[in-house]
Design an enzyme around this catalytic site. Structure first.
Site, short mmCIF file in Angstrom:
data_model
loop_
_atom_site.label_atom_id
_atom_site.label_comp_id
_atom_site.label_asym_id
_atom_site.label_seq_id
_atom_site.Cartn_x
_atom_site.Cartn_y
_atom_site.Cartn_z
N ASP A 163 38.81 37.24 49.40
CA ASP A 163 38.32 37.99 48.22
C ASP A 163 38.75 37.42 46.87
O ASP A 163 39.14 38.19 45.97
CB ASP A 163 38.75 39.46 48.32
CG ASP A 163 38.16 40.17 49.54
OD1 ASP A 163 37.51 39.51 50.35
OD2 ASP A 163 38.39 41.38 49.67
N ASP B 178 34.30 40.47 49.35
CA ASP B 178 34.02 41.89 49.30
C ASP B 178 32.59 41.97 48.76
O ASP B 178 32.27 41.33 47.75
CB ASP B 178 35.03 42.53 48.33
CG ASP B 178 35.45 43.92 48.73
OD1 ASP B 178 35.44 44.24 49.93
OD2 ASP B 178 35.82 44.70 47.82
N HIS C 103 29.86 44.81 48.23
CA HIS C 103 29.44 46.21 48.33
C HIS C 103 28.05 46.46 47.75
O HIS C 103 27.71 45.89 46.70
CB HIS C 103 30.43 47.09 47.56
CG HIS C 103 31.84 47.04 48.08
ND1 HIS C 103 32.15 47.18 49.41
CD2 HIS C 103 33.03 46.89 47.42
CE1 HIS C 103 33.47 47.11 49.55
NE2 HIS C 103 34.02 46.92 48.37
N HIS D 263 33.17 47.74 42.11
CA HIS D 263 33.62 46.34 42.12
C HIS D 263 32.84 45.55 43.15
O HIS D 263 32.35 46.10 44.14
CB HIS D 263 35.13 46.25 42.42
CG HIS D 263 35.48 46.75 43.79
ND1 HIS D 263 35.64 48.09 44.08
CD2 HIS D 263 35.66 46.09 44.97
CE1 HIS D 263 35.91 48.23 45.36
NE2 HIS D 263 35.93 47.04 45.93
N LYS E 157 31.98 41.30 53.74
CA LYS E 157 32.48 42.56 54.29
C LYS E 157 32.28 43.69 53.30
O LYS E 157 32.18 43.45 52.09
CB LYS E 157 33.96 42.43 54.65
CG LYS E 157 34.83 42.14 53.45
CD LYS E 157 36.23 41.79 53.90
CE LYS E 157 37.14 41.61 52.72
NZ LYS E 157 37.25 42.78 51.85
N CYS F 220 43.35 43.86 51.30
CA CYS F 220 42.54 43.00 52.17
C CYS F 220 43.33 41.88 52.82
O CYS F 220 43.06 41.52 53.96
CB CYS F 220 41.32 42.51 51.41
SG CYS F 220 40.22 43.89 51.02
C1 VGL Z 1 40.19 45.10 47.95
C2 VGL Z 1 40.39 47.23 47.13
C3 VGL Z 1 39.05 47.46 47.33
C4 VGL Z 1 40.85 43.80 48.28
C5 VGL Z 1 38.84 45.31 48.16
O1 VGL Z 1 40.15 42.76 48.30
O2 VGL Z 1 42.08 43.79 48.52
N1 VGL Z 1 40.96 46.07 47.45
N2 VGL Z 1 38.28 46.48 47.83
ZN ZN Z 2 36.18 46.68 47.96
#
Ligand code: VGL
Ligand code: ZN
Length: 208
Positions: free
Chosen positions: A8, A46, A48, A80, A105, A150
């Protein structure tokens, strides 16, 4: 075979992003240097949809609140890493040349996915495990963001799936909603069999 998994490392998780991890940019250079030490480099993103279950805005709630649906707790975050937006891109200055594949993901609107291997309900896999197994990867080294979410869940799943798993401490950074979150994350990773090492240990061990 040993693989580097870059977790990420996306614009929304660094300075100027909507869920900026303090000092997140400081690991980019280290990660670029580390890439040369591995047979295979992969990354997770990440990814979404709008109105994702983990967004506070989806529920008209405040960030940091927790909701529970179908027995799964979700921490609520600012919007995000929305698919195909700037914030979901890799951070500036990350060298993408050696990244062989990206695993996405958190794309299911109804469930979050901290781990790069499975969603939080362990219902669906991202394909990362199959990919690594097909390439005969036995050792994985995990870097990126965020240590307390993550990175932690990706590392714990990797160890559980039978990989020799290391997290490189100077190539990860935490969100730190609470001050001891990063320390606690390292402790739970270690309990699950993850080795927490420094970048310099790779040289000492003859791994780079
Ligand atoms: C993450 C919070 C929400 C991460 C992803 O990549 O650690 N943290 N989504
Ligand atoms: Zn996230």
């Amino acid at each position: 075979m040993k693989a580097l998994i870059i977790v990420d490392l996306q614009k929304d998780f660094v300075q100027g992003g909507s869920l900026a991890v303090p000092d997140g940019v400081s690991i980019i250079r280290v990660i670029n240097q580390l890439q040369t030490c591995f047979d295979i480099v992969v990354a997770t993103k990440d990814w979404h949809p709008k109105n994702h279950i983990s967004f506070a805005s989806t529920h008209g709630k405040k960030t940091g609140e927790v909701i529970e649906t179908d027995g799964i707790k979700h921490i609520l975050w600012p919007d995000h890493c929305v698919q195909n937006t700037k914030g979901a891109e890799f951070v500036d200055h990350l060298n993408p040349e050696r990244i062989e594949r990206v695993f996405y993901k958190g794309a299911d609107p109804k469930i979050d996915s901290y781990s790069g291997f499975f969603d939080d309900g362990r219902k669906s896999a991202t394909g990362l495990d199959d990919y690594l197994k097909n390439q005969n990867v036995r050792e994985v080294y995990i870097v990126g963001l965020a240590t307390d979410y993550c990175v932690k869940y990706t590392a714990i799943d990797a160890a559980g799936l039978g990989y020799q798993t290391c997290v490189i401490q100077d190539a990860v950074k935490g969100v730190k909603l609470r001050p001891d979150d990063v320390e606690n994350a390292f402790e739970s990773m270690k309990k699950s069999g993850v080795v927490v090492m420094h970048r310099s240990d790779l040289k000492t061990l003859g791994k780079c």
